[in-house]
Design a protein around this motif. Structure first.
Motif, PDB file in Angstrom:
ATOM      1  N   THR A 182       0.095  16.724   3.434  1.00  0.00           N
ATOM      2  CA  THR A 182       1.089  16.461   2.394  1.00  0.00           C
ATOM      3  C   THR A 182       1.534  17.905   1.323  1.00  0.00           C
ATOM      4  OG1 THR A 182       1.347  14.116   1.731  1.00  0.00           O
ATOM      5  CG2 THR A 182       2.385  14.854   0.350  1.00  0.00           C
ATOM      6  N   THR A 230       0.701  -1.683  -0.223  1.00  0.00           N
ATOM      7  CA  THR A 230      -0.136  -0.041   0.214  1.00  0.00           C
ATOM      8  C   THR A 230       0.655   1.369  -0.381  1.00  0.00           C
ATOM      9  OG1 THR A 230      -0.473   0.105   2.423  1.00  0.00           O
ATOM     10  CG2 THR A 230      -1.660  -0.834   0.876  1.00  0.00           C
ATOM     11  N   ALA A 231       2.095   1.254  -0.226  1.00  0.00           N
ATOM     12  CA  ALA A 231       3.346   2.050  -0.549  1.00  0.00           C
ATOM     13  C   ALA A 231       2.184   3.618  -1.314  1.00  0.00           C
ATOM     14  CB  ALA A 231       4.395   2.231  -0.846  1.00  0.00           C
ATOM     15  N   ASP A 232       1.289   3.068  -2.030  1.00  0.00           N
ATOM     16  CA  ASP A 232       1.047   4.267  -3.058  1.00  0.00           C
ATOM     17  C   ASP A 232      -0.144   5.369  -2.545  1.00  0.00           C
ATOM     18  OD1 ASP A 232       2.914   3.964  -4.752  1.00  0.00           O
ATOM     19  OD2 ASP A 232       1.508   2.800  -6.067  1.00  0.00           O
ATOM     20  N   PHE A 233      -0.305   4.383  -1.198  1.00  0.00           N
ATOM     21  CA  PHE A 233      -1.497   5.296  -0.310  1.00  0.00           C
ATOM     22  C   PHE A 233      -1.518   6.053   0.826  1.00  0.00           C
ATOM     23  CE2 PHE A 233      -4.490   5.012   3.428  1.00  0.00           C
ATOM     24  CZ  PHE A 233      -5.904   5.903   2.906  1.00  0.00           C
ATOM     25  N   ASP A 234      -1.806   7.825   0.580  1.00  0.00           N
ATOM     26  CA  ASP A 234      -0.915   9.032   1.198  1.00  0.00           C
ATOM     27  C   ASP A 234      -2.385   8.743   1.998  1.00  0.00           C
ATOM     28  OD1 ASP A 234      -0.557  10.771   2.276  1.00  0.00           O
ATOM     29  OD2 ASP A 234      -0.186  12.079   0.081  1.00  0.00           O
TER      30      ASP A 234
END
Length: 394
Positions: free
Chosen positions: A386, A376-380
């Protein structure tokens, strides 16, 4: 109690408050002293009982806005040295026949002419008469209101309860029926004032009317006082009451019981009893108006994947469906599981979901979490923050 006794007593000192104390400070001081001096807390202590009566008497005057105003005005007039027969009244005209007949409620020349009753009007409410009416016992006077406190638990407040109270308060003497005379005898009309309650006397050019000292302004003499009340017609006694606490009562709310206060005088109705309710907090549930609140811990997978939780209520338990993707802190509503309302409907149960994070994890769990983080690295989770931080970069 005579007019002179009333004026000379310092009710503020009895309650330990300054003369300019606001009503809440007076009430707070009275409650504190009443708890300390209550006969139930000091069995057999005559001094504490006498002090309890004095404190109750003082509060009865200072808690009533009109009586307090009259009491303050009376103390101001007498404390300032005004209305003294021996003091010189400059500017007086003619024969100097200044009539003080209305000082304690007698009819003065001004009152007879249709004007105001002068000082008698100011003190009338304190000393038990209006204008030319004597302090005599013919004027009916409603009994004072009484306040007590009761503590119940959270469930009783929501559902309603019946509680028993034991009160020690003034009440009509059960032995003499309130007339102050020993059973088999009756009070007689005072011969000094002929039942008027006031007597007149002259000093030089001045005429005075004051409460009769023989009968203390009541117009009656009790030759053989009642052994229980000592001739007052009112005695302090302990009584038991059963009080119904309605469902949905709030912490600090007062419940009024009509006619359960102090007895009235001369056929007047009794005062009311006010029961202030204190609700003990619940270890699990809270309250928001008519809704009951509860916080349920959840695991992260339960909120991400969705689940069905078993949630406790005051009546048992219910099943609550948690949708997939639910955020921590979200509140779900269960209809009709709250506090009963007067119209027969019910509030709701508000279930707040909160993620519970384990303090430690083993190697297997750590590996799984690291794999999840990579997947889930693309989930901010903080897009707004940010964006804000990105604008600050050079």
């Amino acid at each position: 109690m005579s007019a002179r006794d009333w004026i000379e007593k310092d009710f503020y000192a009895e309650l330990g408050v300054p003369p300019d104390a606001p009503g809440e400070d007076i009430k707070r001081s009275y409650r504190k002293l009443a708890r300390e001096l209550h006969p139930d807390a000091n069995p057999g202590d005559a001094k504490a009982e006498a002090r309890f009566k004095s404190v109750s008497e003082a509060y009865g005057v200072l808690s009533d806005t009109d009586k307090r105003k009259q009491y303050d005005e009376a103390r101001r007039l007498f404390g300032s040295g005004g209305f003294r027969p021996s003091g010189g009244f400059g500017g007086g005209g003619g024969s100097g026949g200044f009539d003080f007949g209305d000082l304690f409620g007698g009819a003065s020349s001004t009152a007879q002419a249709g004007g105001s009753g002068g000082i008698g009007d100011i003190l009338g409410g304190l000393f038990g008469r209006r204008g030319g009416q004597a302090a005599g016992a013919t004027r009916a006077q409603r009994g004072k209101d009484v306040e007590t406190e009761v503590r119940i638990d959270f469930t009783e407040a929501v559902r309603g309860a019946t509680v028993s109270l034991r009160l020690s308060s003034p009440a009509t003497c059960g032995t003499c029926g309130g007339n102050g005379a020993r059973p088999g005898t009756s009070p007689r009309t005072c011969g000094t004032c002929a039942g008027a309650g006031v007597v007149s006397r002259s000093q030089g050019a001045f005429a005075f009317s004051e409460p009769c000292r023989d009968c203390r302004g009541s117009g009656r003499i009790v030759d053989d006082p009642c052994g229980e009340c000592g001739g007052d017609g009112v005695s302090t006694r302990t009584r038991s009451l059963t009080v119904r606490i309605p469902a949905g009562v709030d912490d600090g709310q007062r419940i009024r019981l009509a006619g359960q206060g102090e007895p009235g005088r001369n056929g007047a109705p009794a005062g009311d009893l006010f029961v202030r309710v204190h609700v003990a907090p619940h270890e699990l549930f809270g309250r928001n108006g008519d809704d009951i609140t509860v916080t349920i811990p959840c695991t992260f997978p339960e909120l991400v994947l969705g689940t069905t939780l078993t949630v406790p209520t005051l009546e048992g338990k219910v099943s609550v469906r948690v949708p997939a993707g639910t955020t921590s802190g979200r509140t779900l509503r269960v209809r009709g599981k709250g506090v009963a309302r007067k119209d027969g409907t019910f509030g709701d149960l508000l279930v707040t979901l909160q993620v519970a994070v384990p303090s430690t994890v083993d190697e297997q769990a750590r590996a799984a979490l690291e794999a999840y983080a990579a997947a889930t690295a693309d989930f901010d989770p903080r897009p707004a923050l940010t964006a804000l931080l990105g604008r600050d970069e050079p």
